[in-house]
Write a protein that holds these residues in place. Sequence first.
Motif, short mmCIF file in Angstrom:
data_model
loop_
_atom_site.label_atom_id
_atom_site.label_comp_id
_atom_site.label_asym_id
_atom_site.label_seq_id
_atom_site.Cartn_x
_atom_site.Cartn_y
_atom_site.Cartn_z
N ASP A 70 -108.23 -32.47 99.91
CA ASP A 70 -109.26 -33.63 99.98
C ASP A 70 -108.82 -34.83 99.46
N MET A 71 -107.44 -35.17 99.41
CA MET A 71 -107.02 -36.36 99.30
C MET A 71 -106.97 -37.29 100.35
N ASP A 72 -107.67 -38.37 100.20
CA ASP A 72 -107.53 -39.30 101.42
C ASP A 72 -106.37 -40.18 101.27
N PHE A 73 -105.97 -41.11 102.43
CA PHE A 73 -105.00 -41.87 102.41
C PHE A 73 -104.71 -42.91 101.41
N ALA A 74 -105.89 -43.49 100.98
CA ALA A 74 -105.93 -44.63 100.11
C ALA A 74 -105.53 -44.18 98.84
N ALA A 75 -105.98 -42.78 98.48
CA ALA A 75 -105.57 -42.14 97.18
C ALA A 75 -104.18 -42.00 97.04
N PHE A 76 -103.49 -41.47 98.26
CA PHE A 76 -102.27 -41.23 98.31
C PHE A 76 -101.38 -42.71 98.28
N TRP A 77 -101.85 -43.54 98.88
CA TRP A 77 -101.10 -44.80 98.86
C TRP A 77 -101.14 -45.24 97.15
N THR A 78 -102.17 -45.27 96.66
CA THR A 78 -102.17 -45.70 95.27
C THR A 78 -101.40 -44.84 94.37
N ARG A 79 -101.35 -43.45 94.58
CA ARG A 79 -100.41 -42.67 93.88
C ARG A 79 -98.68 -43.07 93.89
N ALA A 80 -98.52 -43.81 95.14
CA ALA A 80 -97.22 -44.11 95.16
C ALA A 80 -96.23 -43.29 94.70
N ASP A 81 -96.18 -42.14 95.16
CA ASP A 81 -95.10 -41.33 94.75
C ASP A 81 -93.77 -41.38 95.74
N TRP A 82 -93.02 -40.47 95.76
CA TRP A 82 -91.41 -40.60 96.04
C TRP A 82 -91.35 -40.88 97.70
N ASN A 83 -92.53 -40.72 98.43
CA ASN A 83 -92.66 -41.19 99.89
C ASN A 83 -92.78 -42.91 100.01
N ILE A 84 -93.03 -43.50 98.77
CA ILE A 84 -93.51 -44.71 98.83
C ILE A 84 -92.69 -45.62 97.77
N LYS A 85 -92.28 -45.16 96.70
CA LYS A 85 -91.45 -45.68 95.87
C LYS A 85 -90.36 -44.66 95.10
N SER A 86 -89.30 -45.29 95.01
CA SER A 86 -88.26 -44.48 94.25
C SER A 86 -88.58 -44.42 92.54
N PRO A 87 -88.12 -43.43 91.86
CA PRO A 87 -88.33 -43.36 90.56
C PRO A 87 -88.25 -44.51 89.73
N LYS A 88 -87.36 -45.61 90.45
CA LYS A 88 -87.24 -46.86 89.60
C LYS A 88 -88.23 -48.02 90.10
N GLY A 89 -89.14 -47.40 90.96
CA GLY A 89 -90.12 -48.29 91.41
C GLY A 89 -89.83 -49.04 92.65
N VAL A 90 -88.69 -48.89 93.37
CA VAL A 90 -88.24 -49.51 94.31
C VAL A 90 -88.69 -49.09 95.64
N PRO A 91 -89.20 -49.83 96.52
CA PRO A 91 -89.95 -49.38 97.72
C PRO A 91 -89.03 -48.55 98.59
N TYR A 92 -89.46 -47.53 99.20
CA TYR A 92 -88.58 -46.54 100.03
C TYR A 92 -88.71 -46.91 101.35
N LEU A 93 -87.80 -47.66 101.90
CA LEU A 93 -87.73 -48.14 102.95
C LEU A 93 -86.72 -47.51 104.13
N GLN A 94 -87.21 -47.62 105.41
CA GLN A 94 -86.34 -46.85 106.55
C GLN A 94 -85.06 -47.62 106.61
N ARG A 95 -85.01 -48.96 106.36
CA ARG A 95 -83.99 -49.91 106.77
C ARG A 95 -82.53 -49.34 105.89
N ARG A 96 -82.95 -48.68 104.50
CA ARG A 96 -81.70 -48.15 103.91
C ARG A 96 -80.68 -47.22 104.53
N LEU A 97 -81.14 -46.58 105.54
CA LEU A 97 -80.60 -45.83 106.42
C LEU A 97 -79.88 -46.53 107.34
#
Length: 216
Positions: free
Chosen positions: A98-125
Amino acid sequence: MLLSFERRFLFVANTKTASTSIETVLRPHATIVRAETPRRKHVGLSVALEEYRGDFARAGVSPGGVLKFGVMRDPIDWITSWYRYRRGNAVESPLPADMDFAAFWTRADWNIKSPKGVPYLQRRLFCEGETTLADVIIPYPRLSETFARICKGLGIAVGDLPQENRSRLRETEGLSPELREEMRDFYAADYALWDRLDEINAPALARLEEGDYAPR
């Protein structure tokens, strides 16, 4: 990640960009395969070039002599695909049904930020700092046609690209204009790369057409 000295390619496996399908085509030609775990599979170019420096030397091939490539997705399309995959597929880290995308985005887990809070970006590859290490970064909407060009230039036969590991959910609802603006700001560094892909890719695609990456 797949590396071939005979067929002269280094494929970097980005997430949610048909990497499993591409590996199905390229793996029989690979000298080195990193695929045991997601952490090993999705290694960046800077790490791969450093880790396999000795293998390049033993093969008598320079990193500049192989086509270094991967696939990138529009950042908002990429993260919404992650959301659909984790909510609709049988995965190790599922999202509540039942989780909508806005709640997923607010949660900001490992798909969105690293444990250090750094944005998880595609460019790092594909990049090291401000330097782009990849020769070709295929825009996801042009995957089939560009991958076919690459395979032709590498001397690899390829038919239709298989469709594997796809998200079962097809739509992401509830992205307001305000949320989209917030996401574009969050992924500004990725969008800066995304907007330059044609410019980045042109030299290596021309070399492919001229046969510079053909097996010798």
